[in-house]
Design a protein around this motif. Structure first.
Motif, short mmCIF file in Angstrom:
data_model
loop_
_atom_site.label_atom_id
_atom_site.label_comp_id
_atom_site.label_asym_id
_atom_site.label_seq_id
_atom_site.Cartn_x
_atom_site.Cartn_y
_atom_site.Cartn_z
N ARG A 1 -6.47 6.87 -1.96
CA ARG A 1 -6.77 5.52 -1.49
C ARG A 1 -8.28 5.35 -1.39
O ARG A 1 -8.96 6.19 -0.81
CB ARG A 1 -6.13 5.33 -0.11
CG ARG A 1 -6.29 3.97 0.48
CD ARG A 1 -5.63 3.96 1.87
NE ARG A 1 -6.23 2.97 2.71
CZ ARG A 1 -7.36 3.09 3.37
NH1 ARG A 1 -8.06 4.21 3.30
NH2 ARG A 1 -7.84 2.10 4.10
N VAL B 1 0.82 -1.21 0.00
CA VAL B 1 0.00 0.00 0.00
C VAL B 1 0.86 1.27 0.00
O VAL B 1 0.39 2.34 -0.36
CB VAL B 1 -1.00 -0.01 1.18
CG1 VAL B 1 -0.30 0.25 2.50
CG2 VAL B 1 -2.13 0.98 0.94
N SER B 2 2.13 1.14 0.36
CA SER B 2 3.00 2.32 0.40
C SER B 2 3.47 2.77 -0.98
O SER B 2 4.02 3.86 -1.12
CB SER B 2 4.21 2.06 1.30
OG SER B 2 5.06 1.08 0.73
N ALA C 1 -11.07 2.79 0.09
CA ALA C 1 -11.30 1.65 0.97
C ALA C 1 -12.55 0.91 0.49
O ALA C 1 -13.56 1.54 0.16
CB ALA C 1 -11.48 2.11 2.40
N LEU D 1 -3.27 -3.61 0.03
CA LEU D 1 -3.52 -3.20 -1.34
C LEU D 1 -4.17 -4.34 -2.12
O LEU D 1 -3.64 -5.44 -2.19
CB LEU D 1 -2.21 -2.78 -2.01
CG LEU D 1 -2.33 -2.17 -3.40
CD1 LEU D 1 -3.09 -0.86 -3.35
CD2 LEU D 1 -0.94 -1.95 -3.98
N ARG E 1 -5.48 3.85 -5.49
CA ARG E 1 -5.10 2.59 -4.84
C ARG E 1 -6.35 2.06 -4.16
O ARG E 1 -7.03 2.81 -3.46
CB ARG E 1 -4.02 2.83 -3.77
CG ARG E 1 -2.72 3.36 -4.33
CD ARG E 1 -1.76 3.75 -3.23
NE ARG E 1 -2.31 4.89 -2.49
CZ ARG E 1 -1.97 5.22 -1.25
NH1 ARG E 1 -1.08 4.50 -0.59
NH2 ARG E 1 -2.50 6.26 -0.66
N CYS F 1 -7.84 -0.47 -1.37
CA CYS F 1 -7.40 -1.21 -0.18
C CYS F 1 -8.59 -1.86 0.51
O CYS F 1 -9.70 -1.32 0.52
CB CYS F 1 -6.71 -0.28 0.80
SG CYS F 1 -5.22 0.49 0.12
N ASP F 2 -8.32 -3.01 1.15
CA ASP F 2 -9.37 -3.69 1.90
C ASP F 2 -9.47 -3.14 3.32
O ASP F 2 -8.78 -2.18 3.67
CB ASP F 2 -9.16 -5.21 1.88
CG ASP F 2 -7.92 -5.65 2.64
OD1 ASP F 2 -7.29 -4.84 3.36
OD2 ASP F 2 -7.57 -6.85 2.52
N GLY F 3 -10.29 -3.76 4.15
CA GLY F 3 -10.50 -3.30 5.52
C GLY F 3 -9.28 -3.41 6.41
O GLY F 3 -9.22 -2.78 7.47
N ASN F 4 -8.28 -4.20 6.00
CA ASN F 4 -7.03 -4.32 6.76
C ASN F 4 -5.94 -3.43 6.19
O ASN F 4 -4.77 -3.58 6.53
CB ASN F 4 -6.55 -5.78 6.75
CG ASN F 4 -7.51 -6.68 7.49
OD1 ASN F 4 -7.98 -6.36 8.56
ND2 ASN F 4 -7.82 -7.82 6.89
N ASP F 5 -6.31 -2.52 5.29
CA ASP F 5 -5.40 -1.60 4.62
C ASP F 5 -4.36 -2.32 3.76
O ASP F 5 -3.25 -1.85 3.58
CB ASP F 5 -4.71 -0.66 5.61
CG ASP F 5 -4.26 0.64 4.96
OD1 ASP F 5 -4.92 1.07 3.98
OD2 ASP F 5 -3.24 1.20 5.38
#
Length: 87
Positions: free
Chosen positions: A32, A24-25, A34, A70, A62, A64-68
């Motif tokens: 982002r 994700v970085s 979510a 990617l 980007r 991202c899912d619920g756990n951040d």
């Protein structure tokens, strides 16, 4: 980032593990988005999703899912988010 690079002579399993960066970085300038579990399933199948009405950005994002974690890189088109690279 090049500042966090490991010299080839210093490579060990421990140094590699310490230096790994979360996916994700990458592309920190991209917004982002979510998504919930159902949207993750659609994105992973290459399907576009409808984004929340409060999101005001456009272009590449980007996802991202619920756990951040990617999930994908995507292109927005109005309210639609269409993945072009899925992880």
């Amino acid at each position: 980032c090049i500042d966090a690079a490991i010299r080839g002579d210093d490579l060990t399993p421990d140094s590699i593990a310490r230096a790994l960066q979360p996916m994700v970085s990458i592309l920190p300038d991209w917004p982002r988005v979510a998504v919930n579990d159902a949207q993750v399933a659609d994105i992973r199948l290459g399907r576009g999703i409808t984004r929340r009405s409060g999101d005001t950005f456009s272009g590449r994002v980007r996802v991202c899912d619920g756990n951040d974690l990617l999930v994908a890189l995507a292109q927005t088109d109005g309210a639609r988010v269409q993945p072009f690279c899925v992880f």
